[in-house]
Scaffold this motif. Structure first.
Motif, PDB file in Angstrom:
ATOM      1  N   GLN A 287      27.333  19.134 -45.634  1.00  0.00           N
ATOM      2  CA  GLN A 287      26.616  17.869 -45.561  1.00  0.00           C
ATOM      3  C   GLN A 287      27.515  16.699 -45.971  1.00  0.00           C
ATOM      4  O   GLN A 287      28.388  16.840 -46.815  1.00  0.00           O
ATOM      5  CB  GLN A 287      25.390  17.901 -46.467  1.00  0.00           C
ATOM      6  CG  GLN A 287      24.336  18.901 -46.032  1.00  0.00           C
ATOM      7  CD  GLN A 287      23.072  18.776 -46.853  1.00  0.00           C
ATOM      8  OE1 GLN A 287      22.931  17.853 -47.645  1.00  0.00           O
ATOM      9  NE2 GLN A 287      22.160  19.706 -46.685  1.00  0.00           N
ATOM     10  N   ASP A 288      27.266  15.542 -45.350  1.00  0.00           N
ATOM     11  CA  ASP A 288      27.957  14.313 -45.733  1.00  0.00           C
ATOM     12  C   ASP A 288      27.336  13.754 -47.012  1.00  0.00           C
ATOM     13  O   ASP A 288      26.138  13.920 -47.264  1.00  0.00           O
ATOM     14  CB  ASP A 288      27.859  13.265 -44.626  1.00  0.00           C
ATOM     15  CG  ASP A 288      28.656  13.656 -43.389  1.00  0.00           C
ATOM     16  OD1 ASP A 288      29.460  14.603 -43.478  1.00  0.00           O
ATOM     17  OD2 ASP A 288      28.472  13.012 -42.337  1.00  0.00           O
ATOM     18  N   LEU A 289      28.153  13.082 -47.788  1.00  0.00           N
ATOM     19  CA  LEU A 289      27.683  12.420 -49.009  1.00  0.00           C
ATOM     20  C   LEU A 289      28.002  10.934 -48.915  1.00  0.00           C
ATOM     21  O   LEU A 289      28.927  10.537 -48.203  1.00  0.00           O
ATOM     22  CB  LEU A 289      28.355  13.022 -50.245  1.00  0.00           C
ATOM     23  CG  LEU A 289      28.121  14.512 -50.493  1.00  0.00           C
ATOM     24  CD1 LEU A 289      28.898  14.970 -51.717  1.00  0.00           C
ATOM     25  CD2 LEU A 289      26.642  14.809 -50.669  1.00  0.00           C
ATOM     26  N   GLU A 290      27.244  10.127 -49.639  1.00  0.00           N
ATOM     27  CA  GLU A 290      27.464   8.685 -49.631  1.00  0.00           C
ATOM     28  C   GLU A 290      27.492   8.158 -51.063  1.00  0.00           C
ATOM     29  O   GLU A 290      26.672   8.552 -51.888  1.00  0.00           O
ATOM     30  CB  GLU A 290      26.372   7.956 -48.840  1.00  0.00           C
ATOM     31  CG  GLU A 290      26.384   8.289 -47.361  1.00  0.00           C
ATOM     32  CD  GLU A 290      25.595   7.286 -46.526  1.00  0.00           C
ATOM     33  OE1 GLU A 290      25.294   6.202 -47.052  1.00  0.00           O
ATOM     34  OE2 GLU A 290      25.302   7.595 -45.364  1.00  0.00           O
ATOM     35  N   VAL A 291      28.456   7.297 -51.346  1.00  0.00           N
ATOM     36  CA  VAL A 291      28.551   6.619 -52.639  1.00  0.00           C
ATOM     37  C   VAL A 291      28.804   5.137 -52.386  1.00  0.00           C
ATOM     38  O   VAL A 291      29.300   4.756 -51.317  1.00  0.00           O
ATOM     39  CB  VAL A 291      29.668   7.205 -53.530  1.00  0.00           C
ATOM     40  CG1 VAL A 291      29.411   8.663 -53.851  1.00  0.00           C
ATOM     41  CG2 VAL A 291      31.034   7.044 -52.857  1.00  0.00           C
ATOM     42  N   GLU A 292      28.444   4.301 -53.354  1.00  0.00           N
ATOM     43  CA  GLU A 292      28.715   2.872 -53.264  1.00  0.00           C
ATOM     44  C   GLU A 292      29.828   2.513 -54.245  1.00  0.00           C
ATOM     45  O   GLU A 292      29.891   3.057 -55.353  1.00  0.00           O
ATOM     46  CB  GLU A 292      27.457   2.059 -53.566  1.00  0.00           C
ATOM     47  CG  GLU A 292      26.407   2.148 -52.479  1.00  0.00           C
ATOM     48  CD  GLU A 292      25.274   1.150 -52.693  1.00  0.00           C
ATOM     49  OE1 GLU A 292      25.162   0.630 -53.822  1.00  0.00           O
ATOM     50  OE2 GLU A 292      24.513   0.894 -51.739  1.00  0.00           O
TER      51      GLU A 292
ATOM     52  N   ASN B 202      33.963  21.313 -43.879  1.00  0.00           N
ATOM     53  CA  ASN B 202      33.299  20.546 -44.933  1.00  0.00           C
ATOM     54  C   ASN B 202      32.705  19.262 -44.380  1.00  0.00           C
ATOM     55  O   ASN B 202      33.155  18.731 -43.357  1.00  0.00           O
ATOM     56  CB  ASN B 202      34.290  20.205 -46.043  1.00  0.00           C
ATOM     57  CG  ASN B 202      34.742  21.430 -46.809  1.00  0.00           C
ATOM     58  OD1 ASN B 202      34.200  22.519 -46.632  1.00  0.00           O
ATOM     59  ND2 ASN B 202      35.733  21.267 -47.653  1.00  0.00           N
ATOM     60  N   GLY B 203      31.698  18.753 -45.077  1.00  0.00           N
ATOM     61  CA  GLY B 203      31.161  17.443 -44.739  1.00  0.00           C
ATOM     62  C   GLY B 203      32.112  16.342 -45.188  1.00  0.00           C
ATOM     63  O   GLY B 203      33.165  16.600 -45.787  1.00  0.00           O
ATOM     64  N   ASP B 204      31.750  15.108 -44.910  1.00  0.00           N
ATOM     65  CA  ASP B 204      32.590  13.958 -45.253  1.00  0.00           C
ATOM     66  C   ASP B 204      31.953  13.155 -46.387  1.00  0.00           C
ATOM     67  O   ASP B 204      30.758  13.264 -46.664  1.00  0.00           O
ATOM     68  CB  ASP B 204      32.781  13.047 -44.031  1.00  0.00           C
ATOM     69  CG  ASP B 204      33.428  13.775 -42.862  1.00  0.00           C
ATOM     70  OD1 ASP B 204      34.215  14.701 -43.108  1.00  0.00           O
ATOM     71  OD2 ASP B 204      33.131  13.412 -41.702  1.00  0.00           O
TER      72      ASP B 204
END
Length: 251
Positions: free
Chosen positions: A63-68, A134-136
């Motif tokens: 799965q992709d992950l997101e951070v700010e 792997n996700g990004d």
């Protein structure tokens, strides 16, 4: 044939009974005993396993992950290194998060990033399954609010406070930019809210620079003396024909 026979009698309560139940039914004549039912199934599954006909588990991409990531406006104009930390979820066989692994990366933020821009780090998301990739990790840039500049796309705006006589007579003032201060000329009879454009002093993005707009704001003195009031009175008498509310209210 054995499977078909079991399917035919799948709802018969006496089909898998012991010897006493078999004696009162015709199934005992067909050679079934109390162990046949389970033995046949065991035989079927063992033969399937030996024949290699079981399906191989499919690979799945992680799965992709997101951070700010918050950065200063000045930082956005030059390429620089930043350290980011995030938690990498580990999923169990049921798809629920079983654990989280802290992870730290040193990343390069390119020059000219803007608020809301997303940067992709390939393969830094959750691990793939059964050989899947792997996700990004996606980093969303957030520009921290600046005390002087407002961001309008790739342009910047800054409010320049002027005394009434500076706006009336014109003047030269020094204004800050993201790099070095510059001197600009404010024309005579400048109006409140008027914008003065300074080309190329905005945000740099993909080799092009936006503009800087200086917004005029007139600031009155906090107090005045008799001499100042007399001068204001002279100005009012000299400009009796001027009506600042001439077009006010739609007239």
């Amino acid at each position: 044939a054995e499977y078909d026979e079991m399917w035919e009698h799948r709802n018969d309560p006496y089909f898998n009974q012991g010897a006493q139940g078999q004696q009162s039914h015709s199934y005992s004549q067909q050679g079934f005993d109390s162990g046949n039912f389970d033995d046949i199934f065991s035989s079927m599954f063992s033969q399937r396993a030996r024949s290699g006909s079981t399906r191989q588990p499919r690979s799945h991409r992680g799965q992709d992950l997101e951070v700010e990531l918050a950065i200063f406006l000045e930082e956005s104009q030059e390429s620089h290194k930043r350290t980011i930390s995030y938690n990498l979820p580990v999923y169990n066989a049921y798809g629920f998060i079983d654990n989280e692994i802290p992870k730290t990366l040193n990343v390069t933020i390119p020059a000219g990033v803007i608020d809301g821009q997303r940067i992709r780090l390939k393969g830094q998301g959750t691990a793939g399954e059964n050989g899947g990739e792997n996700g990004d990790l996606w980093i969303t840039i957030r520009i921290a609010p600046h005390p002087l500049f407002d961001i309008k796309g790739h342009d910047l705006e800054i409010v320049a406070p002027l005394a009434p006589w500076e706006a009336a007579l014109g003047t030269k003032i020094t204004i800050p930019t993201l790099k070095d201060p510059i001197v600009i000329t404010v024309p005579a009879n400048s109006q409140v809210g008027q914008k003065l454009r300074i080309k190329g002093k905005g945000l740099v993005h993909k080799g092009h620079a936006g503009d800087l707009y200086v917004i005029i704001k007139v600031v009155m003195p906090e107090s005045s003396d008799a001499q100042s009031n007399a001068l204001w009175q002279k100005l009012a008498e000299a400009q009796q024909s001027f009506d600042p509310r001439k077009n006010w209210g739609g007239k």
